[in-house]
Design a protein around this motif. Structure first.
Motif, PDB file in Angstrom:
ATOM      1  N   UNK A  93      34.501  56.487  37.973  1.00  0.00           N
ATOM      2  CA  UNK A  93      35.072  55.473  38.858  1.00  0.00           C
ATOM      3  C   UNK A  93      36.551  55.244  38.546  1.00  0.00           C
ATOM      4  N   UNK A  94      36.924  55.318  37.283  1.00  0.00           N
ATOM      5  CA  UNK A  94      38.325  55.194  36.913  1.00  0.00           C
ATOM      6  C   UNK A  94      39.168  56.329  37.458  1.00  0.00           C
ATOM      7  N   UNK A  95      38.646  57.542  37.401  1.00  0.00           N
ATOM      8  CA  UNK A  95      39.360  58.688  37.973  1.00  0.00           C
ATOM      9  C   UNK A  95      39.540  58.503  39.471  1.00  0.00           C
ATOM     10  N   UNK A  96      38.507  57.958  40.128  1.00  0.00           N
ATOM     11  CA  UNK A  96      38.625  57.676  41.568  1.00  0.00           C
ATOM     12  C   UNK A  96      39.763  56.688  41.840  1.00  0.00           C
ATOM     13  N   UNK A  97      39.907  55.682  40.960  1.00  0.00           N
ATOM     14  CA  UNK A  97      40.986  54.715  41.136  1.00  0.00           C
ATOM     15  C   UNK A  97      42.355  55.379  40.979  1.00  0.00           C
ATOM     16  N   UNK A 102      50.402  51.608  30.645  1.00  0.00           N
ATOM     17  CA  UNK A 102      50.749  52.026  29.282  1.00  0.00           C
ATOM     18  C   UNK A 102      51.629  53.273  29.284  1.00  0.00           C
ATOM     19  N   UNK A 103      51.305  54.232  30.129  1.00  0.00           N
ATOM     20  CA  UNK A 103      52.131  55.442  30.224  1.00  0.00           C
ATOM     21  C   UNK A 103      53.529  55.081  30.717  1.00  0.00           C
ATOM     22  N   UNK A 104      53.605  54.198  31.712  1.00  0.00           N
ATOM     23  CA  UNK A 104      54.917  53.785  32.236  1.00  0.00           C
ATOM     24  C   UNK A 104      55.735  53.066  31.160  1.00  0.00           C
ATOM     25  N   UNK A 119      38.254  49.955  36.800  1.00  0.00           N
ATOM     26  CA  UNK A 119      39.561  49.547  37.320  1.00  0.00           C
ATOM     27  C   UNK A 119      40.476  49.108  36.183  1.00  0.00           C
ATOM     28  N   UNK A 120      39.922  48.466  35.164  1.00  0.00           N
ATOM     29  CA  UNK A 120      40.736  47.986  34.047  1.00  0.00           C
ATOM     30  C   UNK A 120      41.319  49.145  33.250  1.00  0.00           C
ATOM     31  N   UNK A 121      40.480  50.147  32.899  1.00  0.00           N
ATOM     32  CA  UNK A 121      41.007  51.221  32.056  1.00  0.00           C
ATOM     33  C   UNK A 121      41.977  52.106  32.827  1.00  0.00           C
ATOM     34  N   UNK A 122      41.687  52.342  34.114  1.00  0.00           N
ATOM     35  CA  UNK A 122      42.558  53.247  34.882  1.00  0.00           C
ATOM     36  C   UNK A 122      43.915  52.604  35.151  1.00  0.00           C
ATOM     37  N   UNK A 123      43.920  51.352  35.626  1.00  0.00           N
ATOM     38  CA  UNK A 123      45.194  50.696  35.908  1.00  0.00           C
ATOM     39  C   UNK A 123      45.950  50.399  34.613  1.00  0.00           C
ATOM     40  N   UNK A 124      45.209  50.038  33.566  1.00  0.00           N
ATOM     41  CA  UNK A 124      45.858  49.804  32.281  1.00  0.00           C
ATOM     42  C   UNK A 124      46.497  51.058  31.720  1.00  0.00           C
ATOM     43  N   UNK A 132      48.651  42.971  36.913  1.00  0.00           N
ATOM     44  CA  UNK A 132      47.946  42.070  37.829  1.00  0.00           C
ATOM     45  C   UNK A 132      47.965  42.618  39.241  1.00  0.00           C
ATOM     46  N   UNK A 133      49.116  43.140  39.663  1.00  0.00           N
ATOM     47  CA  UNK A 133      49.225  43.696  41.025  1.00  0.00           C
ATOM     48  C   UNK A 133      48.304  44.889  41.197  1.00  0.00           C
ATOM     49  N   UNK A 134      48.312  45.817  40.246  1.00  0.00           N
ATOM     50  CA  UNK A 134      47.508  47.037  40.391  1.00  0.00           C
ATOM     51  C   UNK A 134      46.018  46.721  40.410  1.00  0.00           C
TER      52      UNK A 134
END
Length: 375
Positions: A11-15, A234-236, A225-230, A192-194
């Motif tokens: 699900x994170x990859x989908x996000x 973090x990379x940015x 959603x938390x791990x993917x957006x986070x 928060x936005x993502x």
């Protein structure tokens, strides 16, 4: 457990794929961690820098010449000598921030012990330079007048020698503070936005109904959603620290970047949960944006990132201990500015873990109710 982890990962990859197809969000991420960081550090310095000044010298005396020569870079640009008729036109055109009018007979009045008046015209539309620069101009003029009257240029020898040592920022460079604090503030805003946009995007595209018929739980959807957006934030952050802060701005980061990223991950756990909660309250992106404004303003202004927490009312300091940004600012400043280790910042880490767990639990309960209503 293995099946739950696999669901969260997929699900994170989908996000992530959904985010890649959203050019507006990608531009927002790129802007906030590049251009916004650079301009925050370089565009609005706190100290006066190359202020445009002109002088109307109607006295043409040695005293007026001393006053004119006292304004020099980097605080001021080289003063331009103009006439009284050119003053208003030059200020209307924005060529001068300050115009100092030295009246005729100034030196004669000063030497004769009579009261003399000088006029300082300030372009107050340039608020930052006008506020700081008017004080500088008055100090310069008063200093030159005092030395001229005493017929001695120098300083009084004090019986005590005060040695100033500025730690962690010896040159008192505003860019060092502005760049790093902009990154810390943007971590909260973008996360928060993502996270919120990911929920609203599912609802607007109708894909939330697809998730409801799949063998996944609300907790798995939230964690994905938390791990993917986070991870995106973090990379940015890591890239911004390396290429913008260290590369373009030449700001030294002596602290442990991995330790800072670990603290950022805990903060992201809390802020993304907050974003999901706000998204369950809003029915559309415009409503989510309004909730964002009401949430981000106190988080950024009262967390210690703009002004020290010690200068705030005690009630505000106590209430803001419940905000994740307060502890993230504390550990971020300690690690990036002062090179602190985990033995110094372990308390903010614990606070972020506790606050993040509470926000996650609250958001999960709200998310379950929202899904139940959709079903």
């Amino acid at each position: 457990m293995k099946r739950h982890l696999a669901n969260i990962y997929r699900l994170g990859v989908k996000e992530l794929w959904s985010l890649l197809r959203d050019p507006v969000m990608l531009i927002l991420i790129a802007y906030t961690f590049t251009i916004a960081v650079y301009t925050s550090a370089a565009a609005m310095p706190e100290t006066l820098n190359k202020a445009a000044i002109a002088v109307v010298d109607e006295d043409a005396s040695p005293l007026s010449a001393r006053i004119v020569s006292a304004f020099y870079p980097p605080l001021f640009m080289t003063p331009q000598l103009i006439t009284q008729n050119e003053m208003d036109a030059g200020m209307d055109a924005g060529r001068y921030t300050f115009v100092l009018v030295i009246p005729a007979g100034l030196q004669r009045d000063v030497l004769g012990g009579r009261t003399a008046e000088l006029q300082l015209n300030v372009d107050a539309t340039r608020m930052s330079q006008a506020f700081t620069g008017s004080g500088y101009v008055q100090q310069v003029v008063q200093g030159e007048l005092g030395e001229f009257v005493q017929r001695y240029r120098g300083s009084t020898q004090l019986p005590v020698d005060l040695a100033l040592r500025a730690r962690f920022n010896p040159g008192l460079e505003q860019a060092w503070f502005g760049a790093l604090m902009e990154i810390i503030n943007n971590v909260t805003m973008v996360s928060i936005i993502l996270a919120g946009a990911a929920i609203i995007r599912e609802r607007e595209h109708g894909t939330i109904e697809h998730l409801l018929v799949m063998p996944v739980t609300p907790a798995e959807i939230m964690l994905a959603k938390i791990w993917s957006m986070g991870a995106v934030v973090l990379v940015a952050v890591a890239l911004s620290l390396q290429f913008v802060v260290r590369g373009l701005l030449h700001v030294p980061v002596d602290g442990s970047v991995p330790l800072f990223l670990a603290g950022a991950a805990l903060c992201l756990f809390a802020t993304t949960s907050m974003g999901i909660y706000l998204a369950t309250l809003a029915r559309s992106m415009p409503q989510f944006g309004l909730l964002m404004v009401l949430t981000m303003m106190p988080l950024q202004m009262l967390s210690g990132g703009m002004t020290p927490r010690e200068s705030m009312p005690e009630v505000v300091q106590t209430v803001m201990l419940l905000a994740p940004t307060t502890h993230f600012v504390e550990l971020g400043q300690a690690i990036l500015y002062r090179g602190a280790g985990i033995d110094v910042v372990w308390k903010p880490f614990v606070w972020l873990l506790v606050i993040g767990s509470a926000l996650f639990t609250l958001s999960l309960q709200r998310f379950r109710k929202t899904i139940a209503l959709m079903a």
